[in-house]
Design a protein around this motif. Structure first.
Motif, short mmCIF file in Angstrom:
data_model
loop_
_atom_site.label_atom_id
_atom_site.label_comp_id
_atom_site.label_asym_id
_atom_site.label_seq_id
_atom_site.Cartn_x
_atom_site.Cartn_y
_atom_site.Cartn_z
N ALA A 28 0.81 -1.33 -0.01
CA ALA A 28 0.14 0.13 0.11
C ALA A 28 0.98 1.14 0.03
CB ALA A 28 -0.89 0.18 1.07
N LEU A 29 1.93 1.32 0.93
CA LEU A 29 2.95 2.64 0.82
C LEU A 29 3.55 2.73 -0.40
CD1 LEU A 29 4.25 1.95 4.49
CD2 LEU A 29 2.31 3.58 3.77
N GLY A 30 3.89 1.65 -0.93
CA GLY A 30 4.60 1.67 -2.43
C GLY A 30 3.62 2.38 -3.46
N LEU A 31 2.64 1.74 -3.41
CA LEU A 31 1.38 2.22 -4.43
C LEU A 31 1.34 3.76 -4.40
CD1 LEU A 31 -1.27 -0.51 -4.68
CD2 LEU A 31 0.44 0.21 -6.46
N LEU A 32 1.19 4.17 -2.86
CA LEU A 32 0.89 5.55 -2.58
C LEU A 32 2.14 6.44 -3.11
CD1 LEU A 32 -1.01 7.85 -1.31
CD2 LEU A 32 0.29 7.25 0.75
N ALA A 33 3.36 5.72 -2.92
CA ALA A 33 4.26 6.78 -3.19
C ALA A 33 4.25 6.97 -5.05
CB ALA A 33 5.66 6.25 -2.78
N ARG A 34 4.05 5.78 -5.70
CA ARG A 34 4.19 5.56 -6.86
C ARG A 34 2.90 6.76 -7.63
NH1 ARG A 34 2.79 0.08 -9.57
NH2 ARG A 34 0.47 1.06 -9.70
N CYS A 35 1.79 6.82 -6.90
CA CYS A 35 0.51 7.56 -7.16
C CYS A 35 1.03 9.03 -7.06
CB CYS A 35 -0.55 7.06 -6.65
SG CYS A 35 -1.41 5.73 -7.22
N ARG A 36 1.68 9.28 -5.90
CA ARG A 36 2.12 10.66 -5.67
C ARG A 36 3.03 11.05 -6.63
NH1 ARG A 36 2.10 10.44 0.82
NH2 ARG A 36 0.10 11.08 1.07
N ALA A 37 4.12 9.88 -6.97
CA ALA A 37 4.88 10.45 -8.10
C ALA A 37 4.31 10.81 -9.49
CB ALA A 37 5.94 9.08 -8.28
N LEU A 38 3.28 10.15 -9.71
CA LEU A 38 2.53 10.54 -11.21
C LEU A 38 1.94 11.74 -11.08
CD1 LEU A 38 0.68 7.28 -11.66
CD2 LEU A 38 2.43 8.13 -13.14
N MET A 39 1.56 12.55 -9.98
CA MET A 39 0.97 13.72 -9.73
C MET A 39 2.13 14.94 -9.27
SD MET A 39 -2.69 13.35 -7.97
CE MET A 39 -3.06 15.18 -8.29
N ALA A 40 3.41 14.41 -9.07
CA ALA A 40 4.38 15.19 -8.50
C ALA A 40 4.90 16.21 -9.42
CB ALA A 40 5.34 14.75 -7.90
N GLU A 41 5.43 17.20 -9.28
CA GLU A 41 6.41 18.12 -10.08
C GLU A 41 7.56 17.33 -10.22
OE1 GLU A 41 5.30 21.20 -11.14
OE2 GLU A 41 3.48 20.88 -10.07
N ASP A 42 8.06 17.76 -11.38
CA ASP A 42 9.21 16.98 -11.86
C ASP A 42 10.58 17.00 -10.73
OD1 ASP A 42 8.49 16.28 -14.41
OD2 ASP A 42 9.09 17.73 -15.32
N SER A 43 10.55 18.07 -9.87
CA SER A 43 11.61 18.28 -9.03
C SER A 43 11.22 17.21 -7.87
CB SER A 43 11.51 19.45 -8.47
OG SER A 43 10.38 19.88 -7.87
N ASP A 44 9.97 16.53 -7.82
CA ASP A 44 9.84 15.71 -6.72
C ASP A 44 9.55 14.20 -7.15
OD1 ASP A 44 9.90 17.73 -4.57
OD2 ASP A 44 7.59 18.41 -5.06
N ALA A 45 9.37 14.10 -8.31
CA ALA A 45 9.00 12.63 -8.69
C ALA A 45 9.92 11.70 -8.65
CB ALA A 45 8.54 12.99 -10.42
N GLU A 46 10.97 12.04 -8.74
CA GLU A 46 12.20 10.90 -9.07
C GLU A 46 12.34 10.39 -7.55
OE1 GLU A 46 16.64 9.72 -10.28
OE2 GLU A 46 16.03 12.06 -10.19
N GLU A 47 12.30 11.29 -6.40
CA GLU A 47 12.40 10.62 -5.37
C GLU A 47 11.07 9.85 -4.95
OE1 GLU A 47 12.26 12.47 -0.57
OE2 GLU A 47 13.27 13.67 -2.21
N LEU A 48 10.13 10.17 -5.15
CA LEU A 48 8.70 9.52 -4.94
C LEU A 48 8.69 8.15 -5.79
CD1 LEU A 48 6.29 12.41 -5.08
CD2 LEU A 48 6.75 10.74 -3.12
N TYR A 49 9.04 7.88 -6.97
CA TYR A 49 9.60 6.62 -7.79
C TYR A 49 10.41 5.63 -7.05
CZ TYR A 49 7.04 8.25 -11.65
OH TYR A 49 5.67 8.44 -12.70
N GLN A 50 11.42 6.03 -6.47
CA GLN A 50 12.49 5.48 -5.86
C GLN A 50 11.80 4.89 -4.18
OE1 GLN A 50 15.94 8.11 -5.62
NE2 GLN A 50 16.33 7.47 -7.66
N GLU A 51 10.97 5.87 -3.76
CA GLU A 51 10.50 5.61 -2.28
C GLU A 51 9.27 4.31 -2.96
OE1 GLU A 51 7.27 7.65 0.45
OE2 GLU A 51 8.76 9.09 -0.37
N ALA A 52 8.87 4.42 -3.83
CA ALA A 52 7.83 3.52 -4.24
C ALA A 52 8.49 2.07 -4.55
CB ALA A 52 6.94 3.80 -5.60
N LEU A 53 9.56 2.13 -5.02
CA LEU A 53 10.50 0.81 -5.46
C LEU A 53 10.96 0.02 -4.21
CD1 LEU A 53 12.18 1.70 -8.69
CD2 LEU A 53 10.47 0.02 -8.44
N GLY A 54 11.30 0.96 -3.36
CA GLY A 54 11.76 0.17 -1.87
C GLY A 54 10.76 -0.75 -1.35
N PRO A 55 9.57 -0.35 -0.65
CA PRO A 55 8.71 -1.30 -0.50
C PRO A 55 8.17 -2.24 -1.18
CG PRO A 55 7.88 0.95 -0.01
CD PRO A 55 9.06 1.04 -0.86
#
Length: 190
Positions: A28-55
């Motif tokens: 669930a936490l990984g999906l949340l981070a991935r969905c946030r990455a899809l909506m994020a500004e480019d400056s924040d997206a990469e960190e969120l994709y990496q955050e999603a892949l971890g869990p």
């Protein structure tokens, strides 16, 4: 987000955030981070994709890992970071191709082509191609080493060991560490 309906996506993330936070599962936490990455500004997206892949990598939901690799790779390509995009897209292609998800594998293949690389078609003999790290971990696991023991020996995390073992199991068509010894002997005797 793909349809351009940011309001609907925002509402969905609000609901997902409540549920993912309440459950606290890696999936669930990984999906949340991935969905946030899809909506994020480019400056924040990469960190969120990496955050999603971890869990997500610590779960057995390989489709979610592959989907995250695909979305991250697409984003990296749009950022003109083709070499980094290839790594994510290759992983996505290999996972989707192995599991028979043809439409998603094709999407990853097309994205790989856009980076200037061709996705290697799967043949019977390529299914068993293990990377040097995967082979190393497979041998240690076949000798009954636990993920923690292997991790400390190789100076990597136990999650990384588990990720590589999932790749090994998938490539070799085995479901447990017990099966590794025989399969590795067969491969190395060829």
């Amino acid at each position: 987000m793909r349809c351009g309906d940011r309001d609907a996506a925002s509402g969905a993330i609000t609901v997902l955030a409540e549920r993912a936070t309440a459950s606290g599962t890696p999936w669930a936490l990984g999906l949340l981070a991935r969905c946030r990455a899809l909506m994020a500004e480019d400056s924040d997206a990469e960190e969120l994709y990496q955050e999603a892949l971890g869990p997500l990598s610590s779960t057995s939901w390989l489709t979610e890992v592959a989907q995250t690799n695909l979305l991250y790779g697409e984003w990296l390509r749009r950022q003109r970071r083709r070499i980094e995009a290839r790594e994510q897209l290759r992983r996505s292609f290999d996972l989707f191709d192995t599991m028979g998800a043809r439409a998603f594998a094709e999407r990853a293949r097309v994205e790989l082509l856009a980076t200037g690389e061709r996705a290697r078609p799967r043949r019977a003999e390529t299914v068993h191609d293990l990377t040097p790290r995967e082979l190393q971990i497979a041998h240690l696991a076949a000798q009954r080493g636990t993920s923690r023991e292997i991790a400390s020996q190789l100076f990597i995390s136990a999650n990384t060991v588990d990720y590589h073992l999932r790749e090994v199991f998938q490539k070799l068509g085995v479901t447990s560490r017990r099966d590794l010894s025989g399969v590795l002997l067969d491969i190395e005797s060829r």
